[in-house]
Design an enzyme around this catalytic site. Structure first.
Site, PDB file in Angstrom:
ATOM      1  N   CYS A  68       0.841  -1.198   0.000  1.00  0.00           N
ATOM      2  CA  CYS A  68       0.000   0.000   0.000  1.00  0.00           C
ATOM      3  C   CYS A  68       0.878   1.251   0.000  1.00  0.00           C
ATOM      4  CB  CYS A  68      -0.925   0.010   1.216  1.00  0.00           C
ATOM      5  SG  CYS A  68      -0.041   0.115   2.793  1.00  0.00           S
ATOM      6  N   CYS A 111       3.148   1.659   3.000  1.00  0.00           N
ATOM      7  CA  CYS A 111       4.412   0.927   2.907  1.00  0.00           C
ATOM      8  C   CYS A 111       5.431   1.720   2.092  1.00  0.00           C
ATOM      9  CB  CYS A 111       4.187  -0.436   2.260  1.00  0.00           C
ATOM     10  SG  CYS A 111       3.135  -1.555   3.202  1.00  0.00           S
ATOM     11  N   ASP A 170       1.351 -25.705  -2.033  1.00  0.00           N
ATOM     12  CA  ASP A 170       2.506 -25.689  -1.135  1.00  0.00           C
ATOM     13  C   ASP A 170       1.960 -25.457   0.275  1.00  0.00           C
ATOM     14  OD1 ASP A 170       5.259 -25.334  -0.204  1.00  0.00           O
ATOM     15  OD2 ASP A 170       4.756 -23.209  -0.100  1.00  0.00           O
ATOM     16  N   ASP A 208       4.418 -20.067  -3.043  1.00  0.00           N
ATOM     17  CA  ASP A 208       4.891 -18.715  -2.720  1.00  0.00           C
ATOM     18  C   ASP A 208       6.404 -18.563  -2.648  1.00  0.00           C
ATOM     19  OD1 ASP A 208       5.217 -20.170  -0.197  1.00  0.00           O
ATOM     20  OD2 ASP A 208       5.503 -18.193   0.700  1.00  0.00           O
ATOM     21  N   ASP A 233       9.249 -22.952  -5.098  1.00  0.00           N
ATOM     22  CA  ASP A 233       8.026 -23.227  -5.859  1.00  0.00           C
ATOM     23  C   ASP A 233       8.064 -22.671  -7.277  1.00  0.00           C
ATOM     24  OD1 ASP A 233       6.742 -24.418  -3.609  1.00  0.00           O
ATOM     25  OD2 ASP A 233       6.296 -22.422  -2.839  1.00  0.00           O
TER      26      ASP A 233
END
Length: 725
Positions: free
Chosen positions: A43, A46, A446, A624, A628
């Site tokens: 956002c 941040c 995962d 994530d 992966d």
């Protein structure tokens, strides 16, 4: 006053004039341009928080955060290192990783988008002017006035159509050279034939010219091509992102002297120093030091692993508690991190071979249109023996069967579906993701960071006595270990005991003296306890029996709802994780997943996806981590949460914008409905052509009639797509 009005005389030699400035610039230390990956930002708050933290560092000239790419570009003095900035952001509560600007530079050039945008602007400008001239013709202008309007239109359209239509011409020629047809072949033929017949009609003082239709067709198709290009550009290459994530520099030790060198300068046998908190830059073996290694990004293990002399470590893992000396066994292109990048690149190339519904339709549409136009031309020539009339009819058939409705059939539905899912918290990155998601029959999840939040939570703290809780809090506050930090957060609000001689023992834990009694918090073996089959740390006060402090990983919101929804839809659900067998099995039993693969390395995850695909399954992968990325790229379609590592998000076709997983089940339902709408749109386009083609063949398709017919079909297709909302 005189001096203030006096101007210096220019030097006769410009190079002499510039030399002093150049020398001054050369003498000045060059600022460093550092790039940081910020996977956790989401956002405007941040952005301001990260920029404020970075600009507060002495030596930082400027810091700019890109929320879309989740990166920060920092201009700083040569004395500032990326490690300094990562530490500052960590203290401010933001996860950060260093990126290599040199690797990313190759991916940030957007020449293709600028080229399409420039052609689109030229086509739009030409179209507006020609449409103004066409109004006079449509209004009934005749004779010299009509011819003048046609000649001016030709003067505008001819150079514009040569320049703006090049993407279609090139693609059509490439297809024909390969002995196949694509959608650009009838488009190119329609444009060229319309311009050629219009020019001939203008020379012969004919009534109808299709200059306006040709340039309008080019404009709208370029707009679609540009939007498609931007969608694809959003999904940057995951392999490039992985390569940029590699640590670009390392501290090499030679004769006890530290020197910072590039990874490319390292060779097997070199020894590098990895300080606590640093990412390991190479594959190697620990020769000196004890610490714990966070392998979550590489293997998905939720519990940090012990590393001591003889332990093997891999590029991309994070050193947590103590300095390590690592003998290099592989660096750069030979490292395990680079091998994952190679797996991703191979998987991405395989996915690119997917044939979309629009491409499948084009295989039938393109030859059908050509056959109809050719038959119309031959038929009219045999009927009239007039080449001019037969070519006009052929041009009319190509224009009125222009693939506007067919071209909108998929994008219109995808846009409507994307809007619906975006409001529910899911961003679609790839143009064919919805089509592929509708075909899925198997879902692979995962565990750590995907079905769970990847944040350890202490459990059973109420069983501690007040003294034990205060000692545990004091010890936890003195450690940077993830479990210690989680314990400190769980005991927040209590008062910590005063300890003496607090010190962290790399690879084991933290110890101190409390009222002349030794106290420890750390690994089971260190305090003489038996290691349990759960994530735990142990508190020992004096000679008392060690107390196990266990941790659990928080289930991500909406995880149960997503699994239940996918099972109701008849999909097969699996769990593939790099975590230990016991932890994975317990979690699977708790959440209701029967098929499980534990302790899976990145290559094994990708191999599992590939094996399922070879058996005919259409796999949706949800993950994530760095471990992966190859599996995400290898799957038929993939999803990652917004909190995922940059490379995992880039490898995915869709991104969950929040922590909630429940939109996954709704996305599958929406994808199935979207595929149905796409097929309906193809049917509408087919019916339109069945009705409109006879009029074109009969010679009734004037430029105005063609414009109205194309508009009606496009509007109908768009309205049908909006039913998804």
């Amino acid at each position: 006053m005189t001096a203030s009005l006096t101007h210096p005389r220019p030097a006769a030699c410009p190079a002499c004039n510039a030399a002093p400035a150049a020398e001054a610039l050369a003498a000045k230390p060059v600022d460093a341009r550092l790039m940081l990956s910020l996977p956790g930002i989401h956002c405007a708050g941040c952005i301001s928080g990260v920029e404020r933290a970075l600009e507060g560092v002495a030596g930082v000239r400027a810091a700019r955060v890109n929320l879309t790419l989740k990166r920060a570009a920092v201009e700083a003095g040569p004395e500032i290192t990326a490690g300094d900035l990562v530490a500052v952001l960590d203290r401010a509560g933001y996860e950060a990783h260093e990126l290599d600007p040199g690797v990313l530079a190759a991916t940030e050039a957007d020449k293709g988008a600028r080229d399409l945008l420039m052609r689109l602007a030229v086509a739009g400008f030409a179209m507006m002017n020609v449409m103004l001239l066409s109004v006079a013709v449509w209004s009934g202008a005749e004779g010299v006035t009509r011819d003048l309007m046609h000649w001016v239109s030709a003067a505008i359209v001819l150079p514009a159509i040569v320049f703006t239509g090049q993407p279609f011409y090139v693609n059509a020629w490439s297809a024909l050279r390969a002995g196949r047809l694509n959608m650009d072949v009838p488009i190119t033929l329609a444009i060229l034939l319309a311009v050629a017949t219009s020019l001939y009609e203008t020379i012969m003082s004919g009534e109808h010219a299709y200059f306006d239709a040709a340039i309008a067709l080019t404009f709208f198709l370029l707009a679609g091509r540009y939007l498609d290009y931007r969608t694809r550009a959003t999904a940057r290459s995951a392999a490039q992102e992985l390569a940029a994530l590699e640590v670009p520099r390392a501290i090499r030790l030679r004769d006890g002297v530290e020197e910072t060198v590039g990874i490319a300068d390292l060779a097997p046998g070199d020894v590098v120093l990895v300080r606590p908190g640093g990412r390991i830059p190479v594959d190697g073996t620990v020769t000196q030091g004890k610490s714990e290694i966070d392998r979550a990004l590489m293997t998905g293990e939720s519990l940090p692993a012990y590393a001591g002399p003889g332990s093997a470590v891999s590029a991309g893992e994070v050193n947590l508690t103590g300095p390590l000396r690592v003998e290099v066994t592989a660096a750069g292109k030979d490292s395990s991190l680079h091998r994952i990048a190679d797996l991703v690149a191979i998987a991405e190339s395989g996915r690119s071979r997917y044939t979309s519904l629009a491409d499948q339709a084009a295989k039938l549409y393109a030859p059908g249109v050509h056959i109809m136009a050719a038959l119309a031309a031959v038929g009219w020539y045999l009927y009239t023996f007039d080449l001019r009339i037969s070519l006009n009819i052929a041009a009319a058939v190509l224009i009125i069967t222009c693939p506007c409705a067919l071209g909108l059939a998929v994008p219109a539905v995808t846009t409507a579906a994307s809007g619906r899912l975006f409001r529910k918290g899911m961003l679609i990155k790839h143009g064919t993701a919805m089509e592929r998601l509708a075909e899925v029959d198997t879902v692979v999840f995962d565990k750590t960071g995907t079905l769970t939040l990847g944040i350890p939570q202490p459990v059973g703290l109420e069983g501690l006595s007040d003294a034990q809780a205060r000692v545990a809090l004091a010890l936890a506050q003195g450690s940077s270990h993830p479990l210690a930090q989680a314990l400190a957060a769980g005991l927040a609000g209590r008062e910590a005991e005063a300890l003496d001689g607090l010190r962290e023992v790399p690879g084991y834990g933290v110890e101190a003296m409390w009222n002349a009694t030794p106290v420890r918090l750390g690994r089971a073996a260190w305090v003489g306890a038996e290691a349990p089959d759960v994530t735990a740390t142990f508190l020992q006060i004096g000679d008392a029996e060690p107390v196990a402090l266990t941790f659990t990983d928080s289930l991500r919101p909406g995880a149960r709802e997503a699994l239940e929804g996918l099972k109701r839809a008849g999909l097969r659900v699996m769990l593939v994780s790099g975590d230990t067998r016991g932890a994975v099995r317990r979690f699977a039993d708790e959440i209701g997943i029967e098929e499980v693969l534990a302790e899976a390395l990145p290559a094994e995850k990708a191999a599992r996806i590939a094996a399922l695909s070879e058996d005919g399954a259409k796999v949706l992968m949800v993950g994530d981590g760095l471990n992966d990325t190859a599996a995400l790229a290898a799957a038929h379609v993939s999803i990652s949460p917004a909190s995922a590592l940059d490379a995992a998000r880039v490898a995915s076709d869709m991104v969950l914008l929040g922590q909630d997983l429940s939109p996954i089940a709704d996305a599958f339902e929406t994808a199935v409905k979207a595929r149905k709408r796409i097929r309906e749109n193809f049917s509408i386009a087919t019916v339109y052509n069945i009705v409109a083609v006879p009029f074109a063949v009969a010679g009734f398709a004037t430029p105005l009639a063609a414009a109205l017919a194309m508009s009606a079909s496009s509007i109908t297709v768009s309205l049908n797509a909006l039913r998804l909302k």
